[in-house]
Design an enzyme around this catalytic site. Structure first.
Site, PDB file in Angstrom:
ATOM      1  N   HIS A   1       0.814  -1.111   0.228  1.00  0.00           N
ATOM      2  CA  HIS A   1       0.060   0.047   0.138  1.00  0.00           C
ATOM      3  C   HIS A   1       0.937   1.359  -0.086  1.00  0.00           C
ATOM      4  CE1 HIS A   1      -3.246   2.704   1.519  1.00  0.00           C
ATOM      5  NE2 HIS A   1      -3.954   2.149   0.440  1.00  0.00           N
TER       6      HIS A   1
ATOM      7  N   PHE B   1      -1.605   7.119   4.478  1.00  0.00           N
ATOM      8  CA  PHE B   1      -1.547   5.790   3.408  1.00  0.00           C
ATOM      9  C   PHE B   1      -0.369   5.192   3.588  1.00  0.00           C
ATOM     10  CE2 PHE B   1      -4.196   8.519   0.017  1.00  0.00           C
ATOM     11  CZ  PHE B   1      -5.575   7.396   0.309  1.00  0.00           C
TER      12      PHE B   1
ATOM     13  N   HIS C   1      -4.862   6.245  -5.625  1.00  0.00           N
ATOM     14  CA  HIS C   1      -5.877   6.784  -5.137  1.00  0.00           C
ATOM     15  C   HIS C   1      -6.368   8.119  -5.925  1.00  0.00           C
ATOM     16  CE1 HIS C   1      -4.141   4.517  -1.712  1.00  0.00           C
ATOM     17  NE2 HIS C   1      -5.380   4.507  -1.397  1.00  0.00           N
TER      18      HIS C   1
ATOM     19  N   HIS D   1     -11.399  -2.369   3.693  1.00  0.00           N
ATOM     20  CA  HIS D   1     -11.335  -2.302   2.455  1.00  0.00           C
ATOM     21  C   HIS D   1     -12.234  -3.377   1.730  1.00  0.00           C
ATOM     22  CE1 HIS D   1      -9.422   1.012   0.355  1.00  0.00           C
ATOM     23  NE2 HIS D   1      -8.905   1.205   1.786  1.00  0.00           N
TER      24      HIS D   1
ATOM     25  N   HIS E   1     -14.931   6.243   2.779  1.00  0.00           N
ATOM     26  CA  HIS E   1     -13.798   5.633   2.911  1.00  0.00           C
ATOM     27  C   HIS E   1     -12.863   6.307   3.772  1.00  0.00           C
ATOM     28  CE1 HIS E   1      -9.628   5.356   1.166  1.00  0.00           C
ATOM     29  NE2 HIS E   1      -9.719   4.079   1.536  1.00  0.00           N
TER      30      HIS E   1
ATOM     31  N   HIS F   1     -10.823   5.712   7.662  1.00  0.00           N
ATOM     32  CA  HIS F   1      -9.382   5.657   7.873  1.00  0.00           C
ATOM     33  C   HIS F   1      -8.845   6.601   8.859  1.00  0.00           C
ATOM     34  CE1 HIS F   1      -7.060   3.686   4.679  1.00  0.00           C
ATOM     35  NE2 HIS F   1      -8.089   3.740   3.989  1.00  0.00           N
TER      36      HIS F   1
ATOM     37  N   HIS G   1      -7.372  -1.962  -5.055  1.00  0.00           N
ATOM     38  CA  HIS G   1      -7.699  -2.653  -3.733  1.00  0.00           C
ATOM     39  C   HIS G   1      -8.258  -3.720  -3.837  1.00  0.00           C
ATOM     40  CE1 HIS G   1      -6.854   1.681  -2.590  1.00  0.00           C
ATOM     41  NE2 HIS G   1      -6.293   1.274  -1.385  1.00  0.00           N
TER      42      HIS G   1
HETATM   43 CU1  C2O Z   1      -5.538   2.552  -0.373  1.00  0.00          CU
HETATM   44 CU2  C2O Z   1      -8.170   2.905   2.235  1.00  0.00          CU
HETATM   45  O1  C2O Z   1      -6.630   3.223   1.217  1.00  0.00           O
END
Ligand code: C2O
Length: 599
Positions: A183, A355, A204, A368, A334, A338, A213
């Site tokens: 990631h 990230f 992203h 995810h 999303h 995070h 993802h």
């Molecule tokens: Cu690649 Cu939720 O981030």
């Protein structure tokens, strides 16, 4: 009504002329204008017919060729501007190629608030042999379970698998550490576009978000299955879109479990309810109100976004600047999940709040999986445009992953569109948010009130030519509409959208600002359950190599349902309210306009 609108703290900005503000070919605006066609004759069909000559182009086009073409197209974009956001018949084959691992560099992680900076090695072990991915044959479709519903038997297997992954040596590409680095590498500037050494790869903020993802989780899951000798093993999903899933699932909060991560916000342990509209501060809503807010966010982000580009995000091709624009779910909720899980006391909001470190929290993968599940659900909702792109630049975009045998595998987006091709689907659970359509705050304000308000504001404090706006306080902007009272068919063919162009901010800053339409009440805050709440812009801190180069992206929000619900489809203008919630004063916006999406 007008009194709060005209208070000095809420300037009203009226673009001097819609033409001028929409079509100035400013260099900084090229990212949205480039490679758009001059006339609107394209259709999906035309684009997909080009598949064969695109492949040809692909075979012999050097990066130099593509550069030349790009320059020409950049010029065209500047001349003609973007009349809408549809796909482009002039585009040559330019799918994002799988990165060259031999050129992988350390990632830089910075915090502009504290001034700290670290260099993080995220590159995977190098391998020379690359296998092209073929989806294996699966004898049955395995169902990924909701994390809060799994039984002891499942938990035992999952725990064992994670334990074994964590026990692999650090240099094994399947180890917990290397998998987390996947990631970091794809999200924090470790790779360049093949043939474009100055263009860092970012998966992203574009149409690569869902497929990247999906593959990442797929290989992670295969590795876990291999480690416990169970090829049918599937990972759980965090069902945060449904009330029983709106806390961190129990299986992740036992400090002795390999599913635990200590770098999480201590205030957000169960039974604390997750806030899908999170902006860095505690909302103190009752449980009931929090659920209502969360379900309204879900409805808005899933149901009102009706086309591939609105859902997936903006097109992103080889050589393009990174981060052209997020799709609905990536942006919200999303990001909120995070940020809500990450530990704000850590220097870079580790783990989930940045990230580079997000993959170090086992909860990341459950988060995810739910995002991935929403991709399946979105395509199953009614609406003829709830489909994936047919653009071959998307379908042929590729990534590299190590598989369960530690072989390096090149995957293409086209191989992941149906999760069942990859052998899995999701346990069926209730989808409560389908019933949570937001409602107008002020029922009964008929059509025309928007124009009346606009007329009134014209005579008061008006700032002209104010773009770029620095978002340090609430701002109101009147935006002219070019088409009114559209028919049902017209609305089905083209979604009216609000586009915020050239949103600029340091990449390492957490951001959330909200966008409301025709909402002039400053006394009571607008909530996700109000129709006036059009959406939010968010950023999860991350870096590319040069921290001086800011994030420069666009936000596209669908308006058709909202205009209908507020009964303002006949109005000449809408009044857009921007409210900074996190990252106040650090974000600037280059322009705001109304556009039409046809994809
Ligand atoms: Cu690649 Cu939720 O981030």
């Amino acid at each position: 009504m007008g009194s709060t609108v005209n208070s000095p703290s809420t300037p009203i900005i009226i673009p001097s002329s819609p033409l001028q503000t929409s079509f100035i070919p400013k260099t900084s605006q090229l990212s949205i204008f480039k490679k758009k066609k001059p006339f609107n004759f394209a259709s999906k069909k035309l684009v997909s017919c080009k598949a064969s000559d695109r492949n040809q182009n692909n075979a012999d086009s050097s990066s130099l060729n593509r550069f030349d073409r790009r320059d020409i197209l950049l010029g065209l974009g500047g001349l003609y501007g973007a009349t809408n956001l549809v796909s482009d018949p002039f585009a040559s084959a330019a799918p994002i190629a799988a990165p060259d691992l031999s050129l992988c560099e350390n990632s830089t992680v910075t915090s502009s608030s504290s001034g700290t900076s670290i260099s993080v090695p995220c590159c995977p072990p190098k391998a020379t042999n690359i296998i092209d991915f073929k989806p294996p044959r699966f004898s049955n479709i395995r169902l990924r379970p909701a994390a809060h519903l799994v039984d002891a038997n499942y938990l035992e297997k999952f725990t064992k698998a994670m334990e074994l992954m964590k026990a692999l040596p650090d240099d094994d590409p399947r180890s917990f550490k290397q998998q987390a680095n996947v990631h970091c590498a794809y999200c924090n500037g470790a790779y360049d576009h093949v043939g474009f050494p100055d263009q860092q790869l970012q998966i992203h903020f574009s149409w690569l978000f869902f497929p990247f993802h999906r593959f990442y989780l797929y290989f992670y899951e295969r590795i876990l299955g291999k480690l416990i000798g169970d090829p049918n093993f599937v990972m759980p999903f965090w069902n945060w879109d449904s009330p029983p899933g709106m806390v961190i699932p129990d299986i992740y909060v036992d400090p002795t479990s390999p599913l635990y991560d200590e770098k999480r916000n201590v205030d957000h342990q169960p039974p604390k309810m997750l806030d899908l509209d999170y902006a860095g501060t505690e909302e103190l809503l009752s449980k009931r109100d929090q659920i209502k807010s969360n379900l309204s966010v879900m409805y808005r982000q899933m149901v009102t976004y009706k086309t591939p580009s609105l859902f997936h995000g903006a097109a992103y091709r080889a050589g393009d600047n990174p981060s052209p624009g997020m799709g609905s779910v990536e942006n919200n909720p999303h990001t909120a999940v995070h940020r809500w899980v990450g530990d704000k006391r850590e220097p870079f909001s580790e783990d989930m709040g940045n990230f580079y470190s997000a993959g170090r929290d086992p909860l990341f993968y459950a988060h995810h999986c739910n995002v991935d599940r929403l991709w399946n659900i979105w395509k199953s909702l009614p609406g003829k445009k709830r489909t994936d792109f047919t653009d071959t630049d998307w379908l042929d975009s590729s990534f590299l992953f190590y598989d369960d045998n530690a072989n390096l595998v090149r995957v293409k987006v086209r191989d992941c569109l149906n999760s069942r091709t990859l052998g899995y689907d999701y346990q069926k659970v209730n989808i409560p948010w389908l019933k949570n359509k937001p409602t107008p705050r002020r029922p009964g304000r008929g059509s025309g009130s928007g124009s009346a308000m606009a007329a009134e504001t014209n005579t008061k404090t008006v700032i002209r030519n104010a773009f770029p706006i620095v978002l340090d306080k609430l701002v109101r902007i009147e935006v002219p509409r070019t088409k009114k009272s559209r028919t049902k068919v017209e609305k089905e063919n083209e979604e009216e959208v609000l586009v915020l162009q050239n949103i600029r901010v340091d990449r390492d800053v957490a951001v959330k600002f909200d966008v409301y339409i025709n909402d002039e009440d400053d006394e009571t805050p607008t909530e996700p359950e109000d129709s006036e709440f059009a959406g939010s812009f968010t950023n999860i801190p991350h870096n590319h190599h040069n921290p001086a180069v800011k994030l420069d992206t666009n936000l596209t929000l669908p308006l058709s349902d909202l205009l209908e619900d507020l009964d303002i489809e006949r109005d000449d203008n809408i009044v857009v309210t921007l409210v900074p919630k996190e990252g106040k004063g650090l974000v600037s916006i280059g322009n705001i306009k109304i556009d039409f999406v046809r994809d």
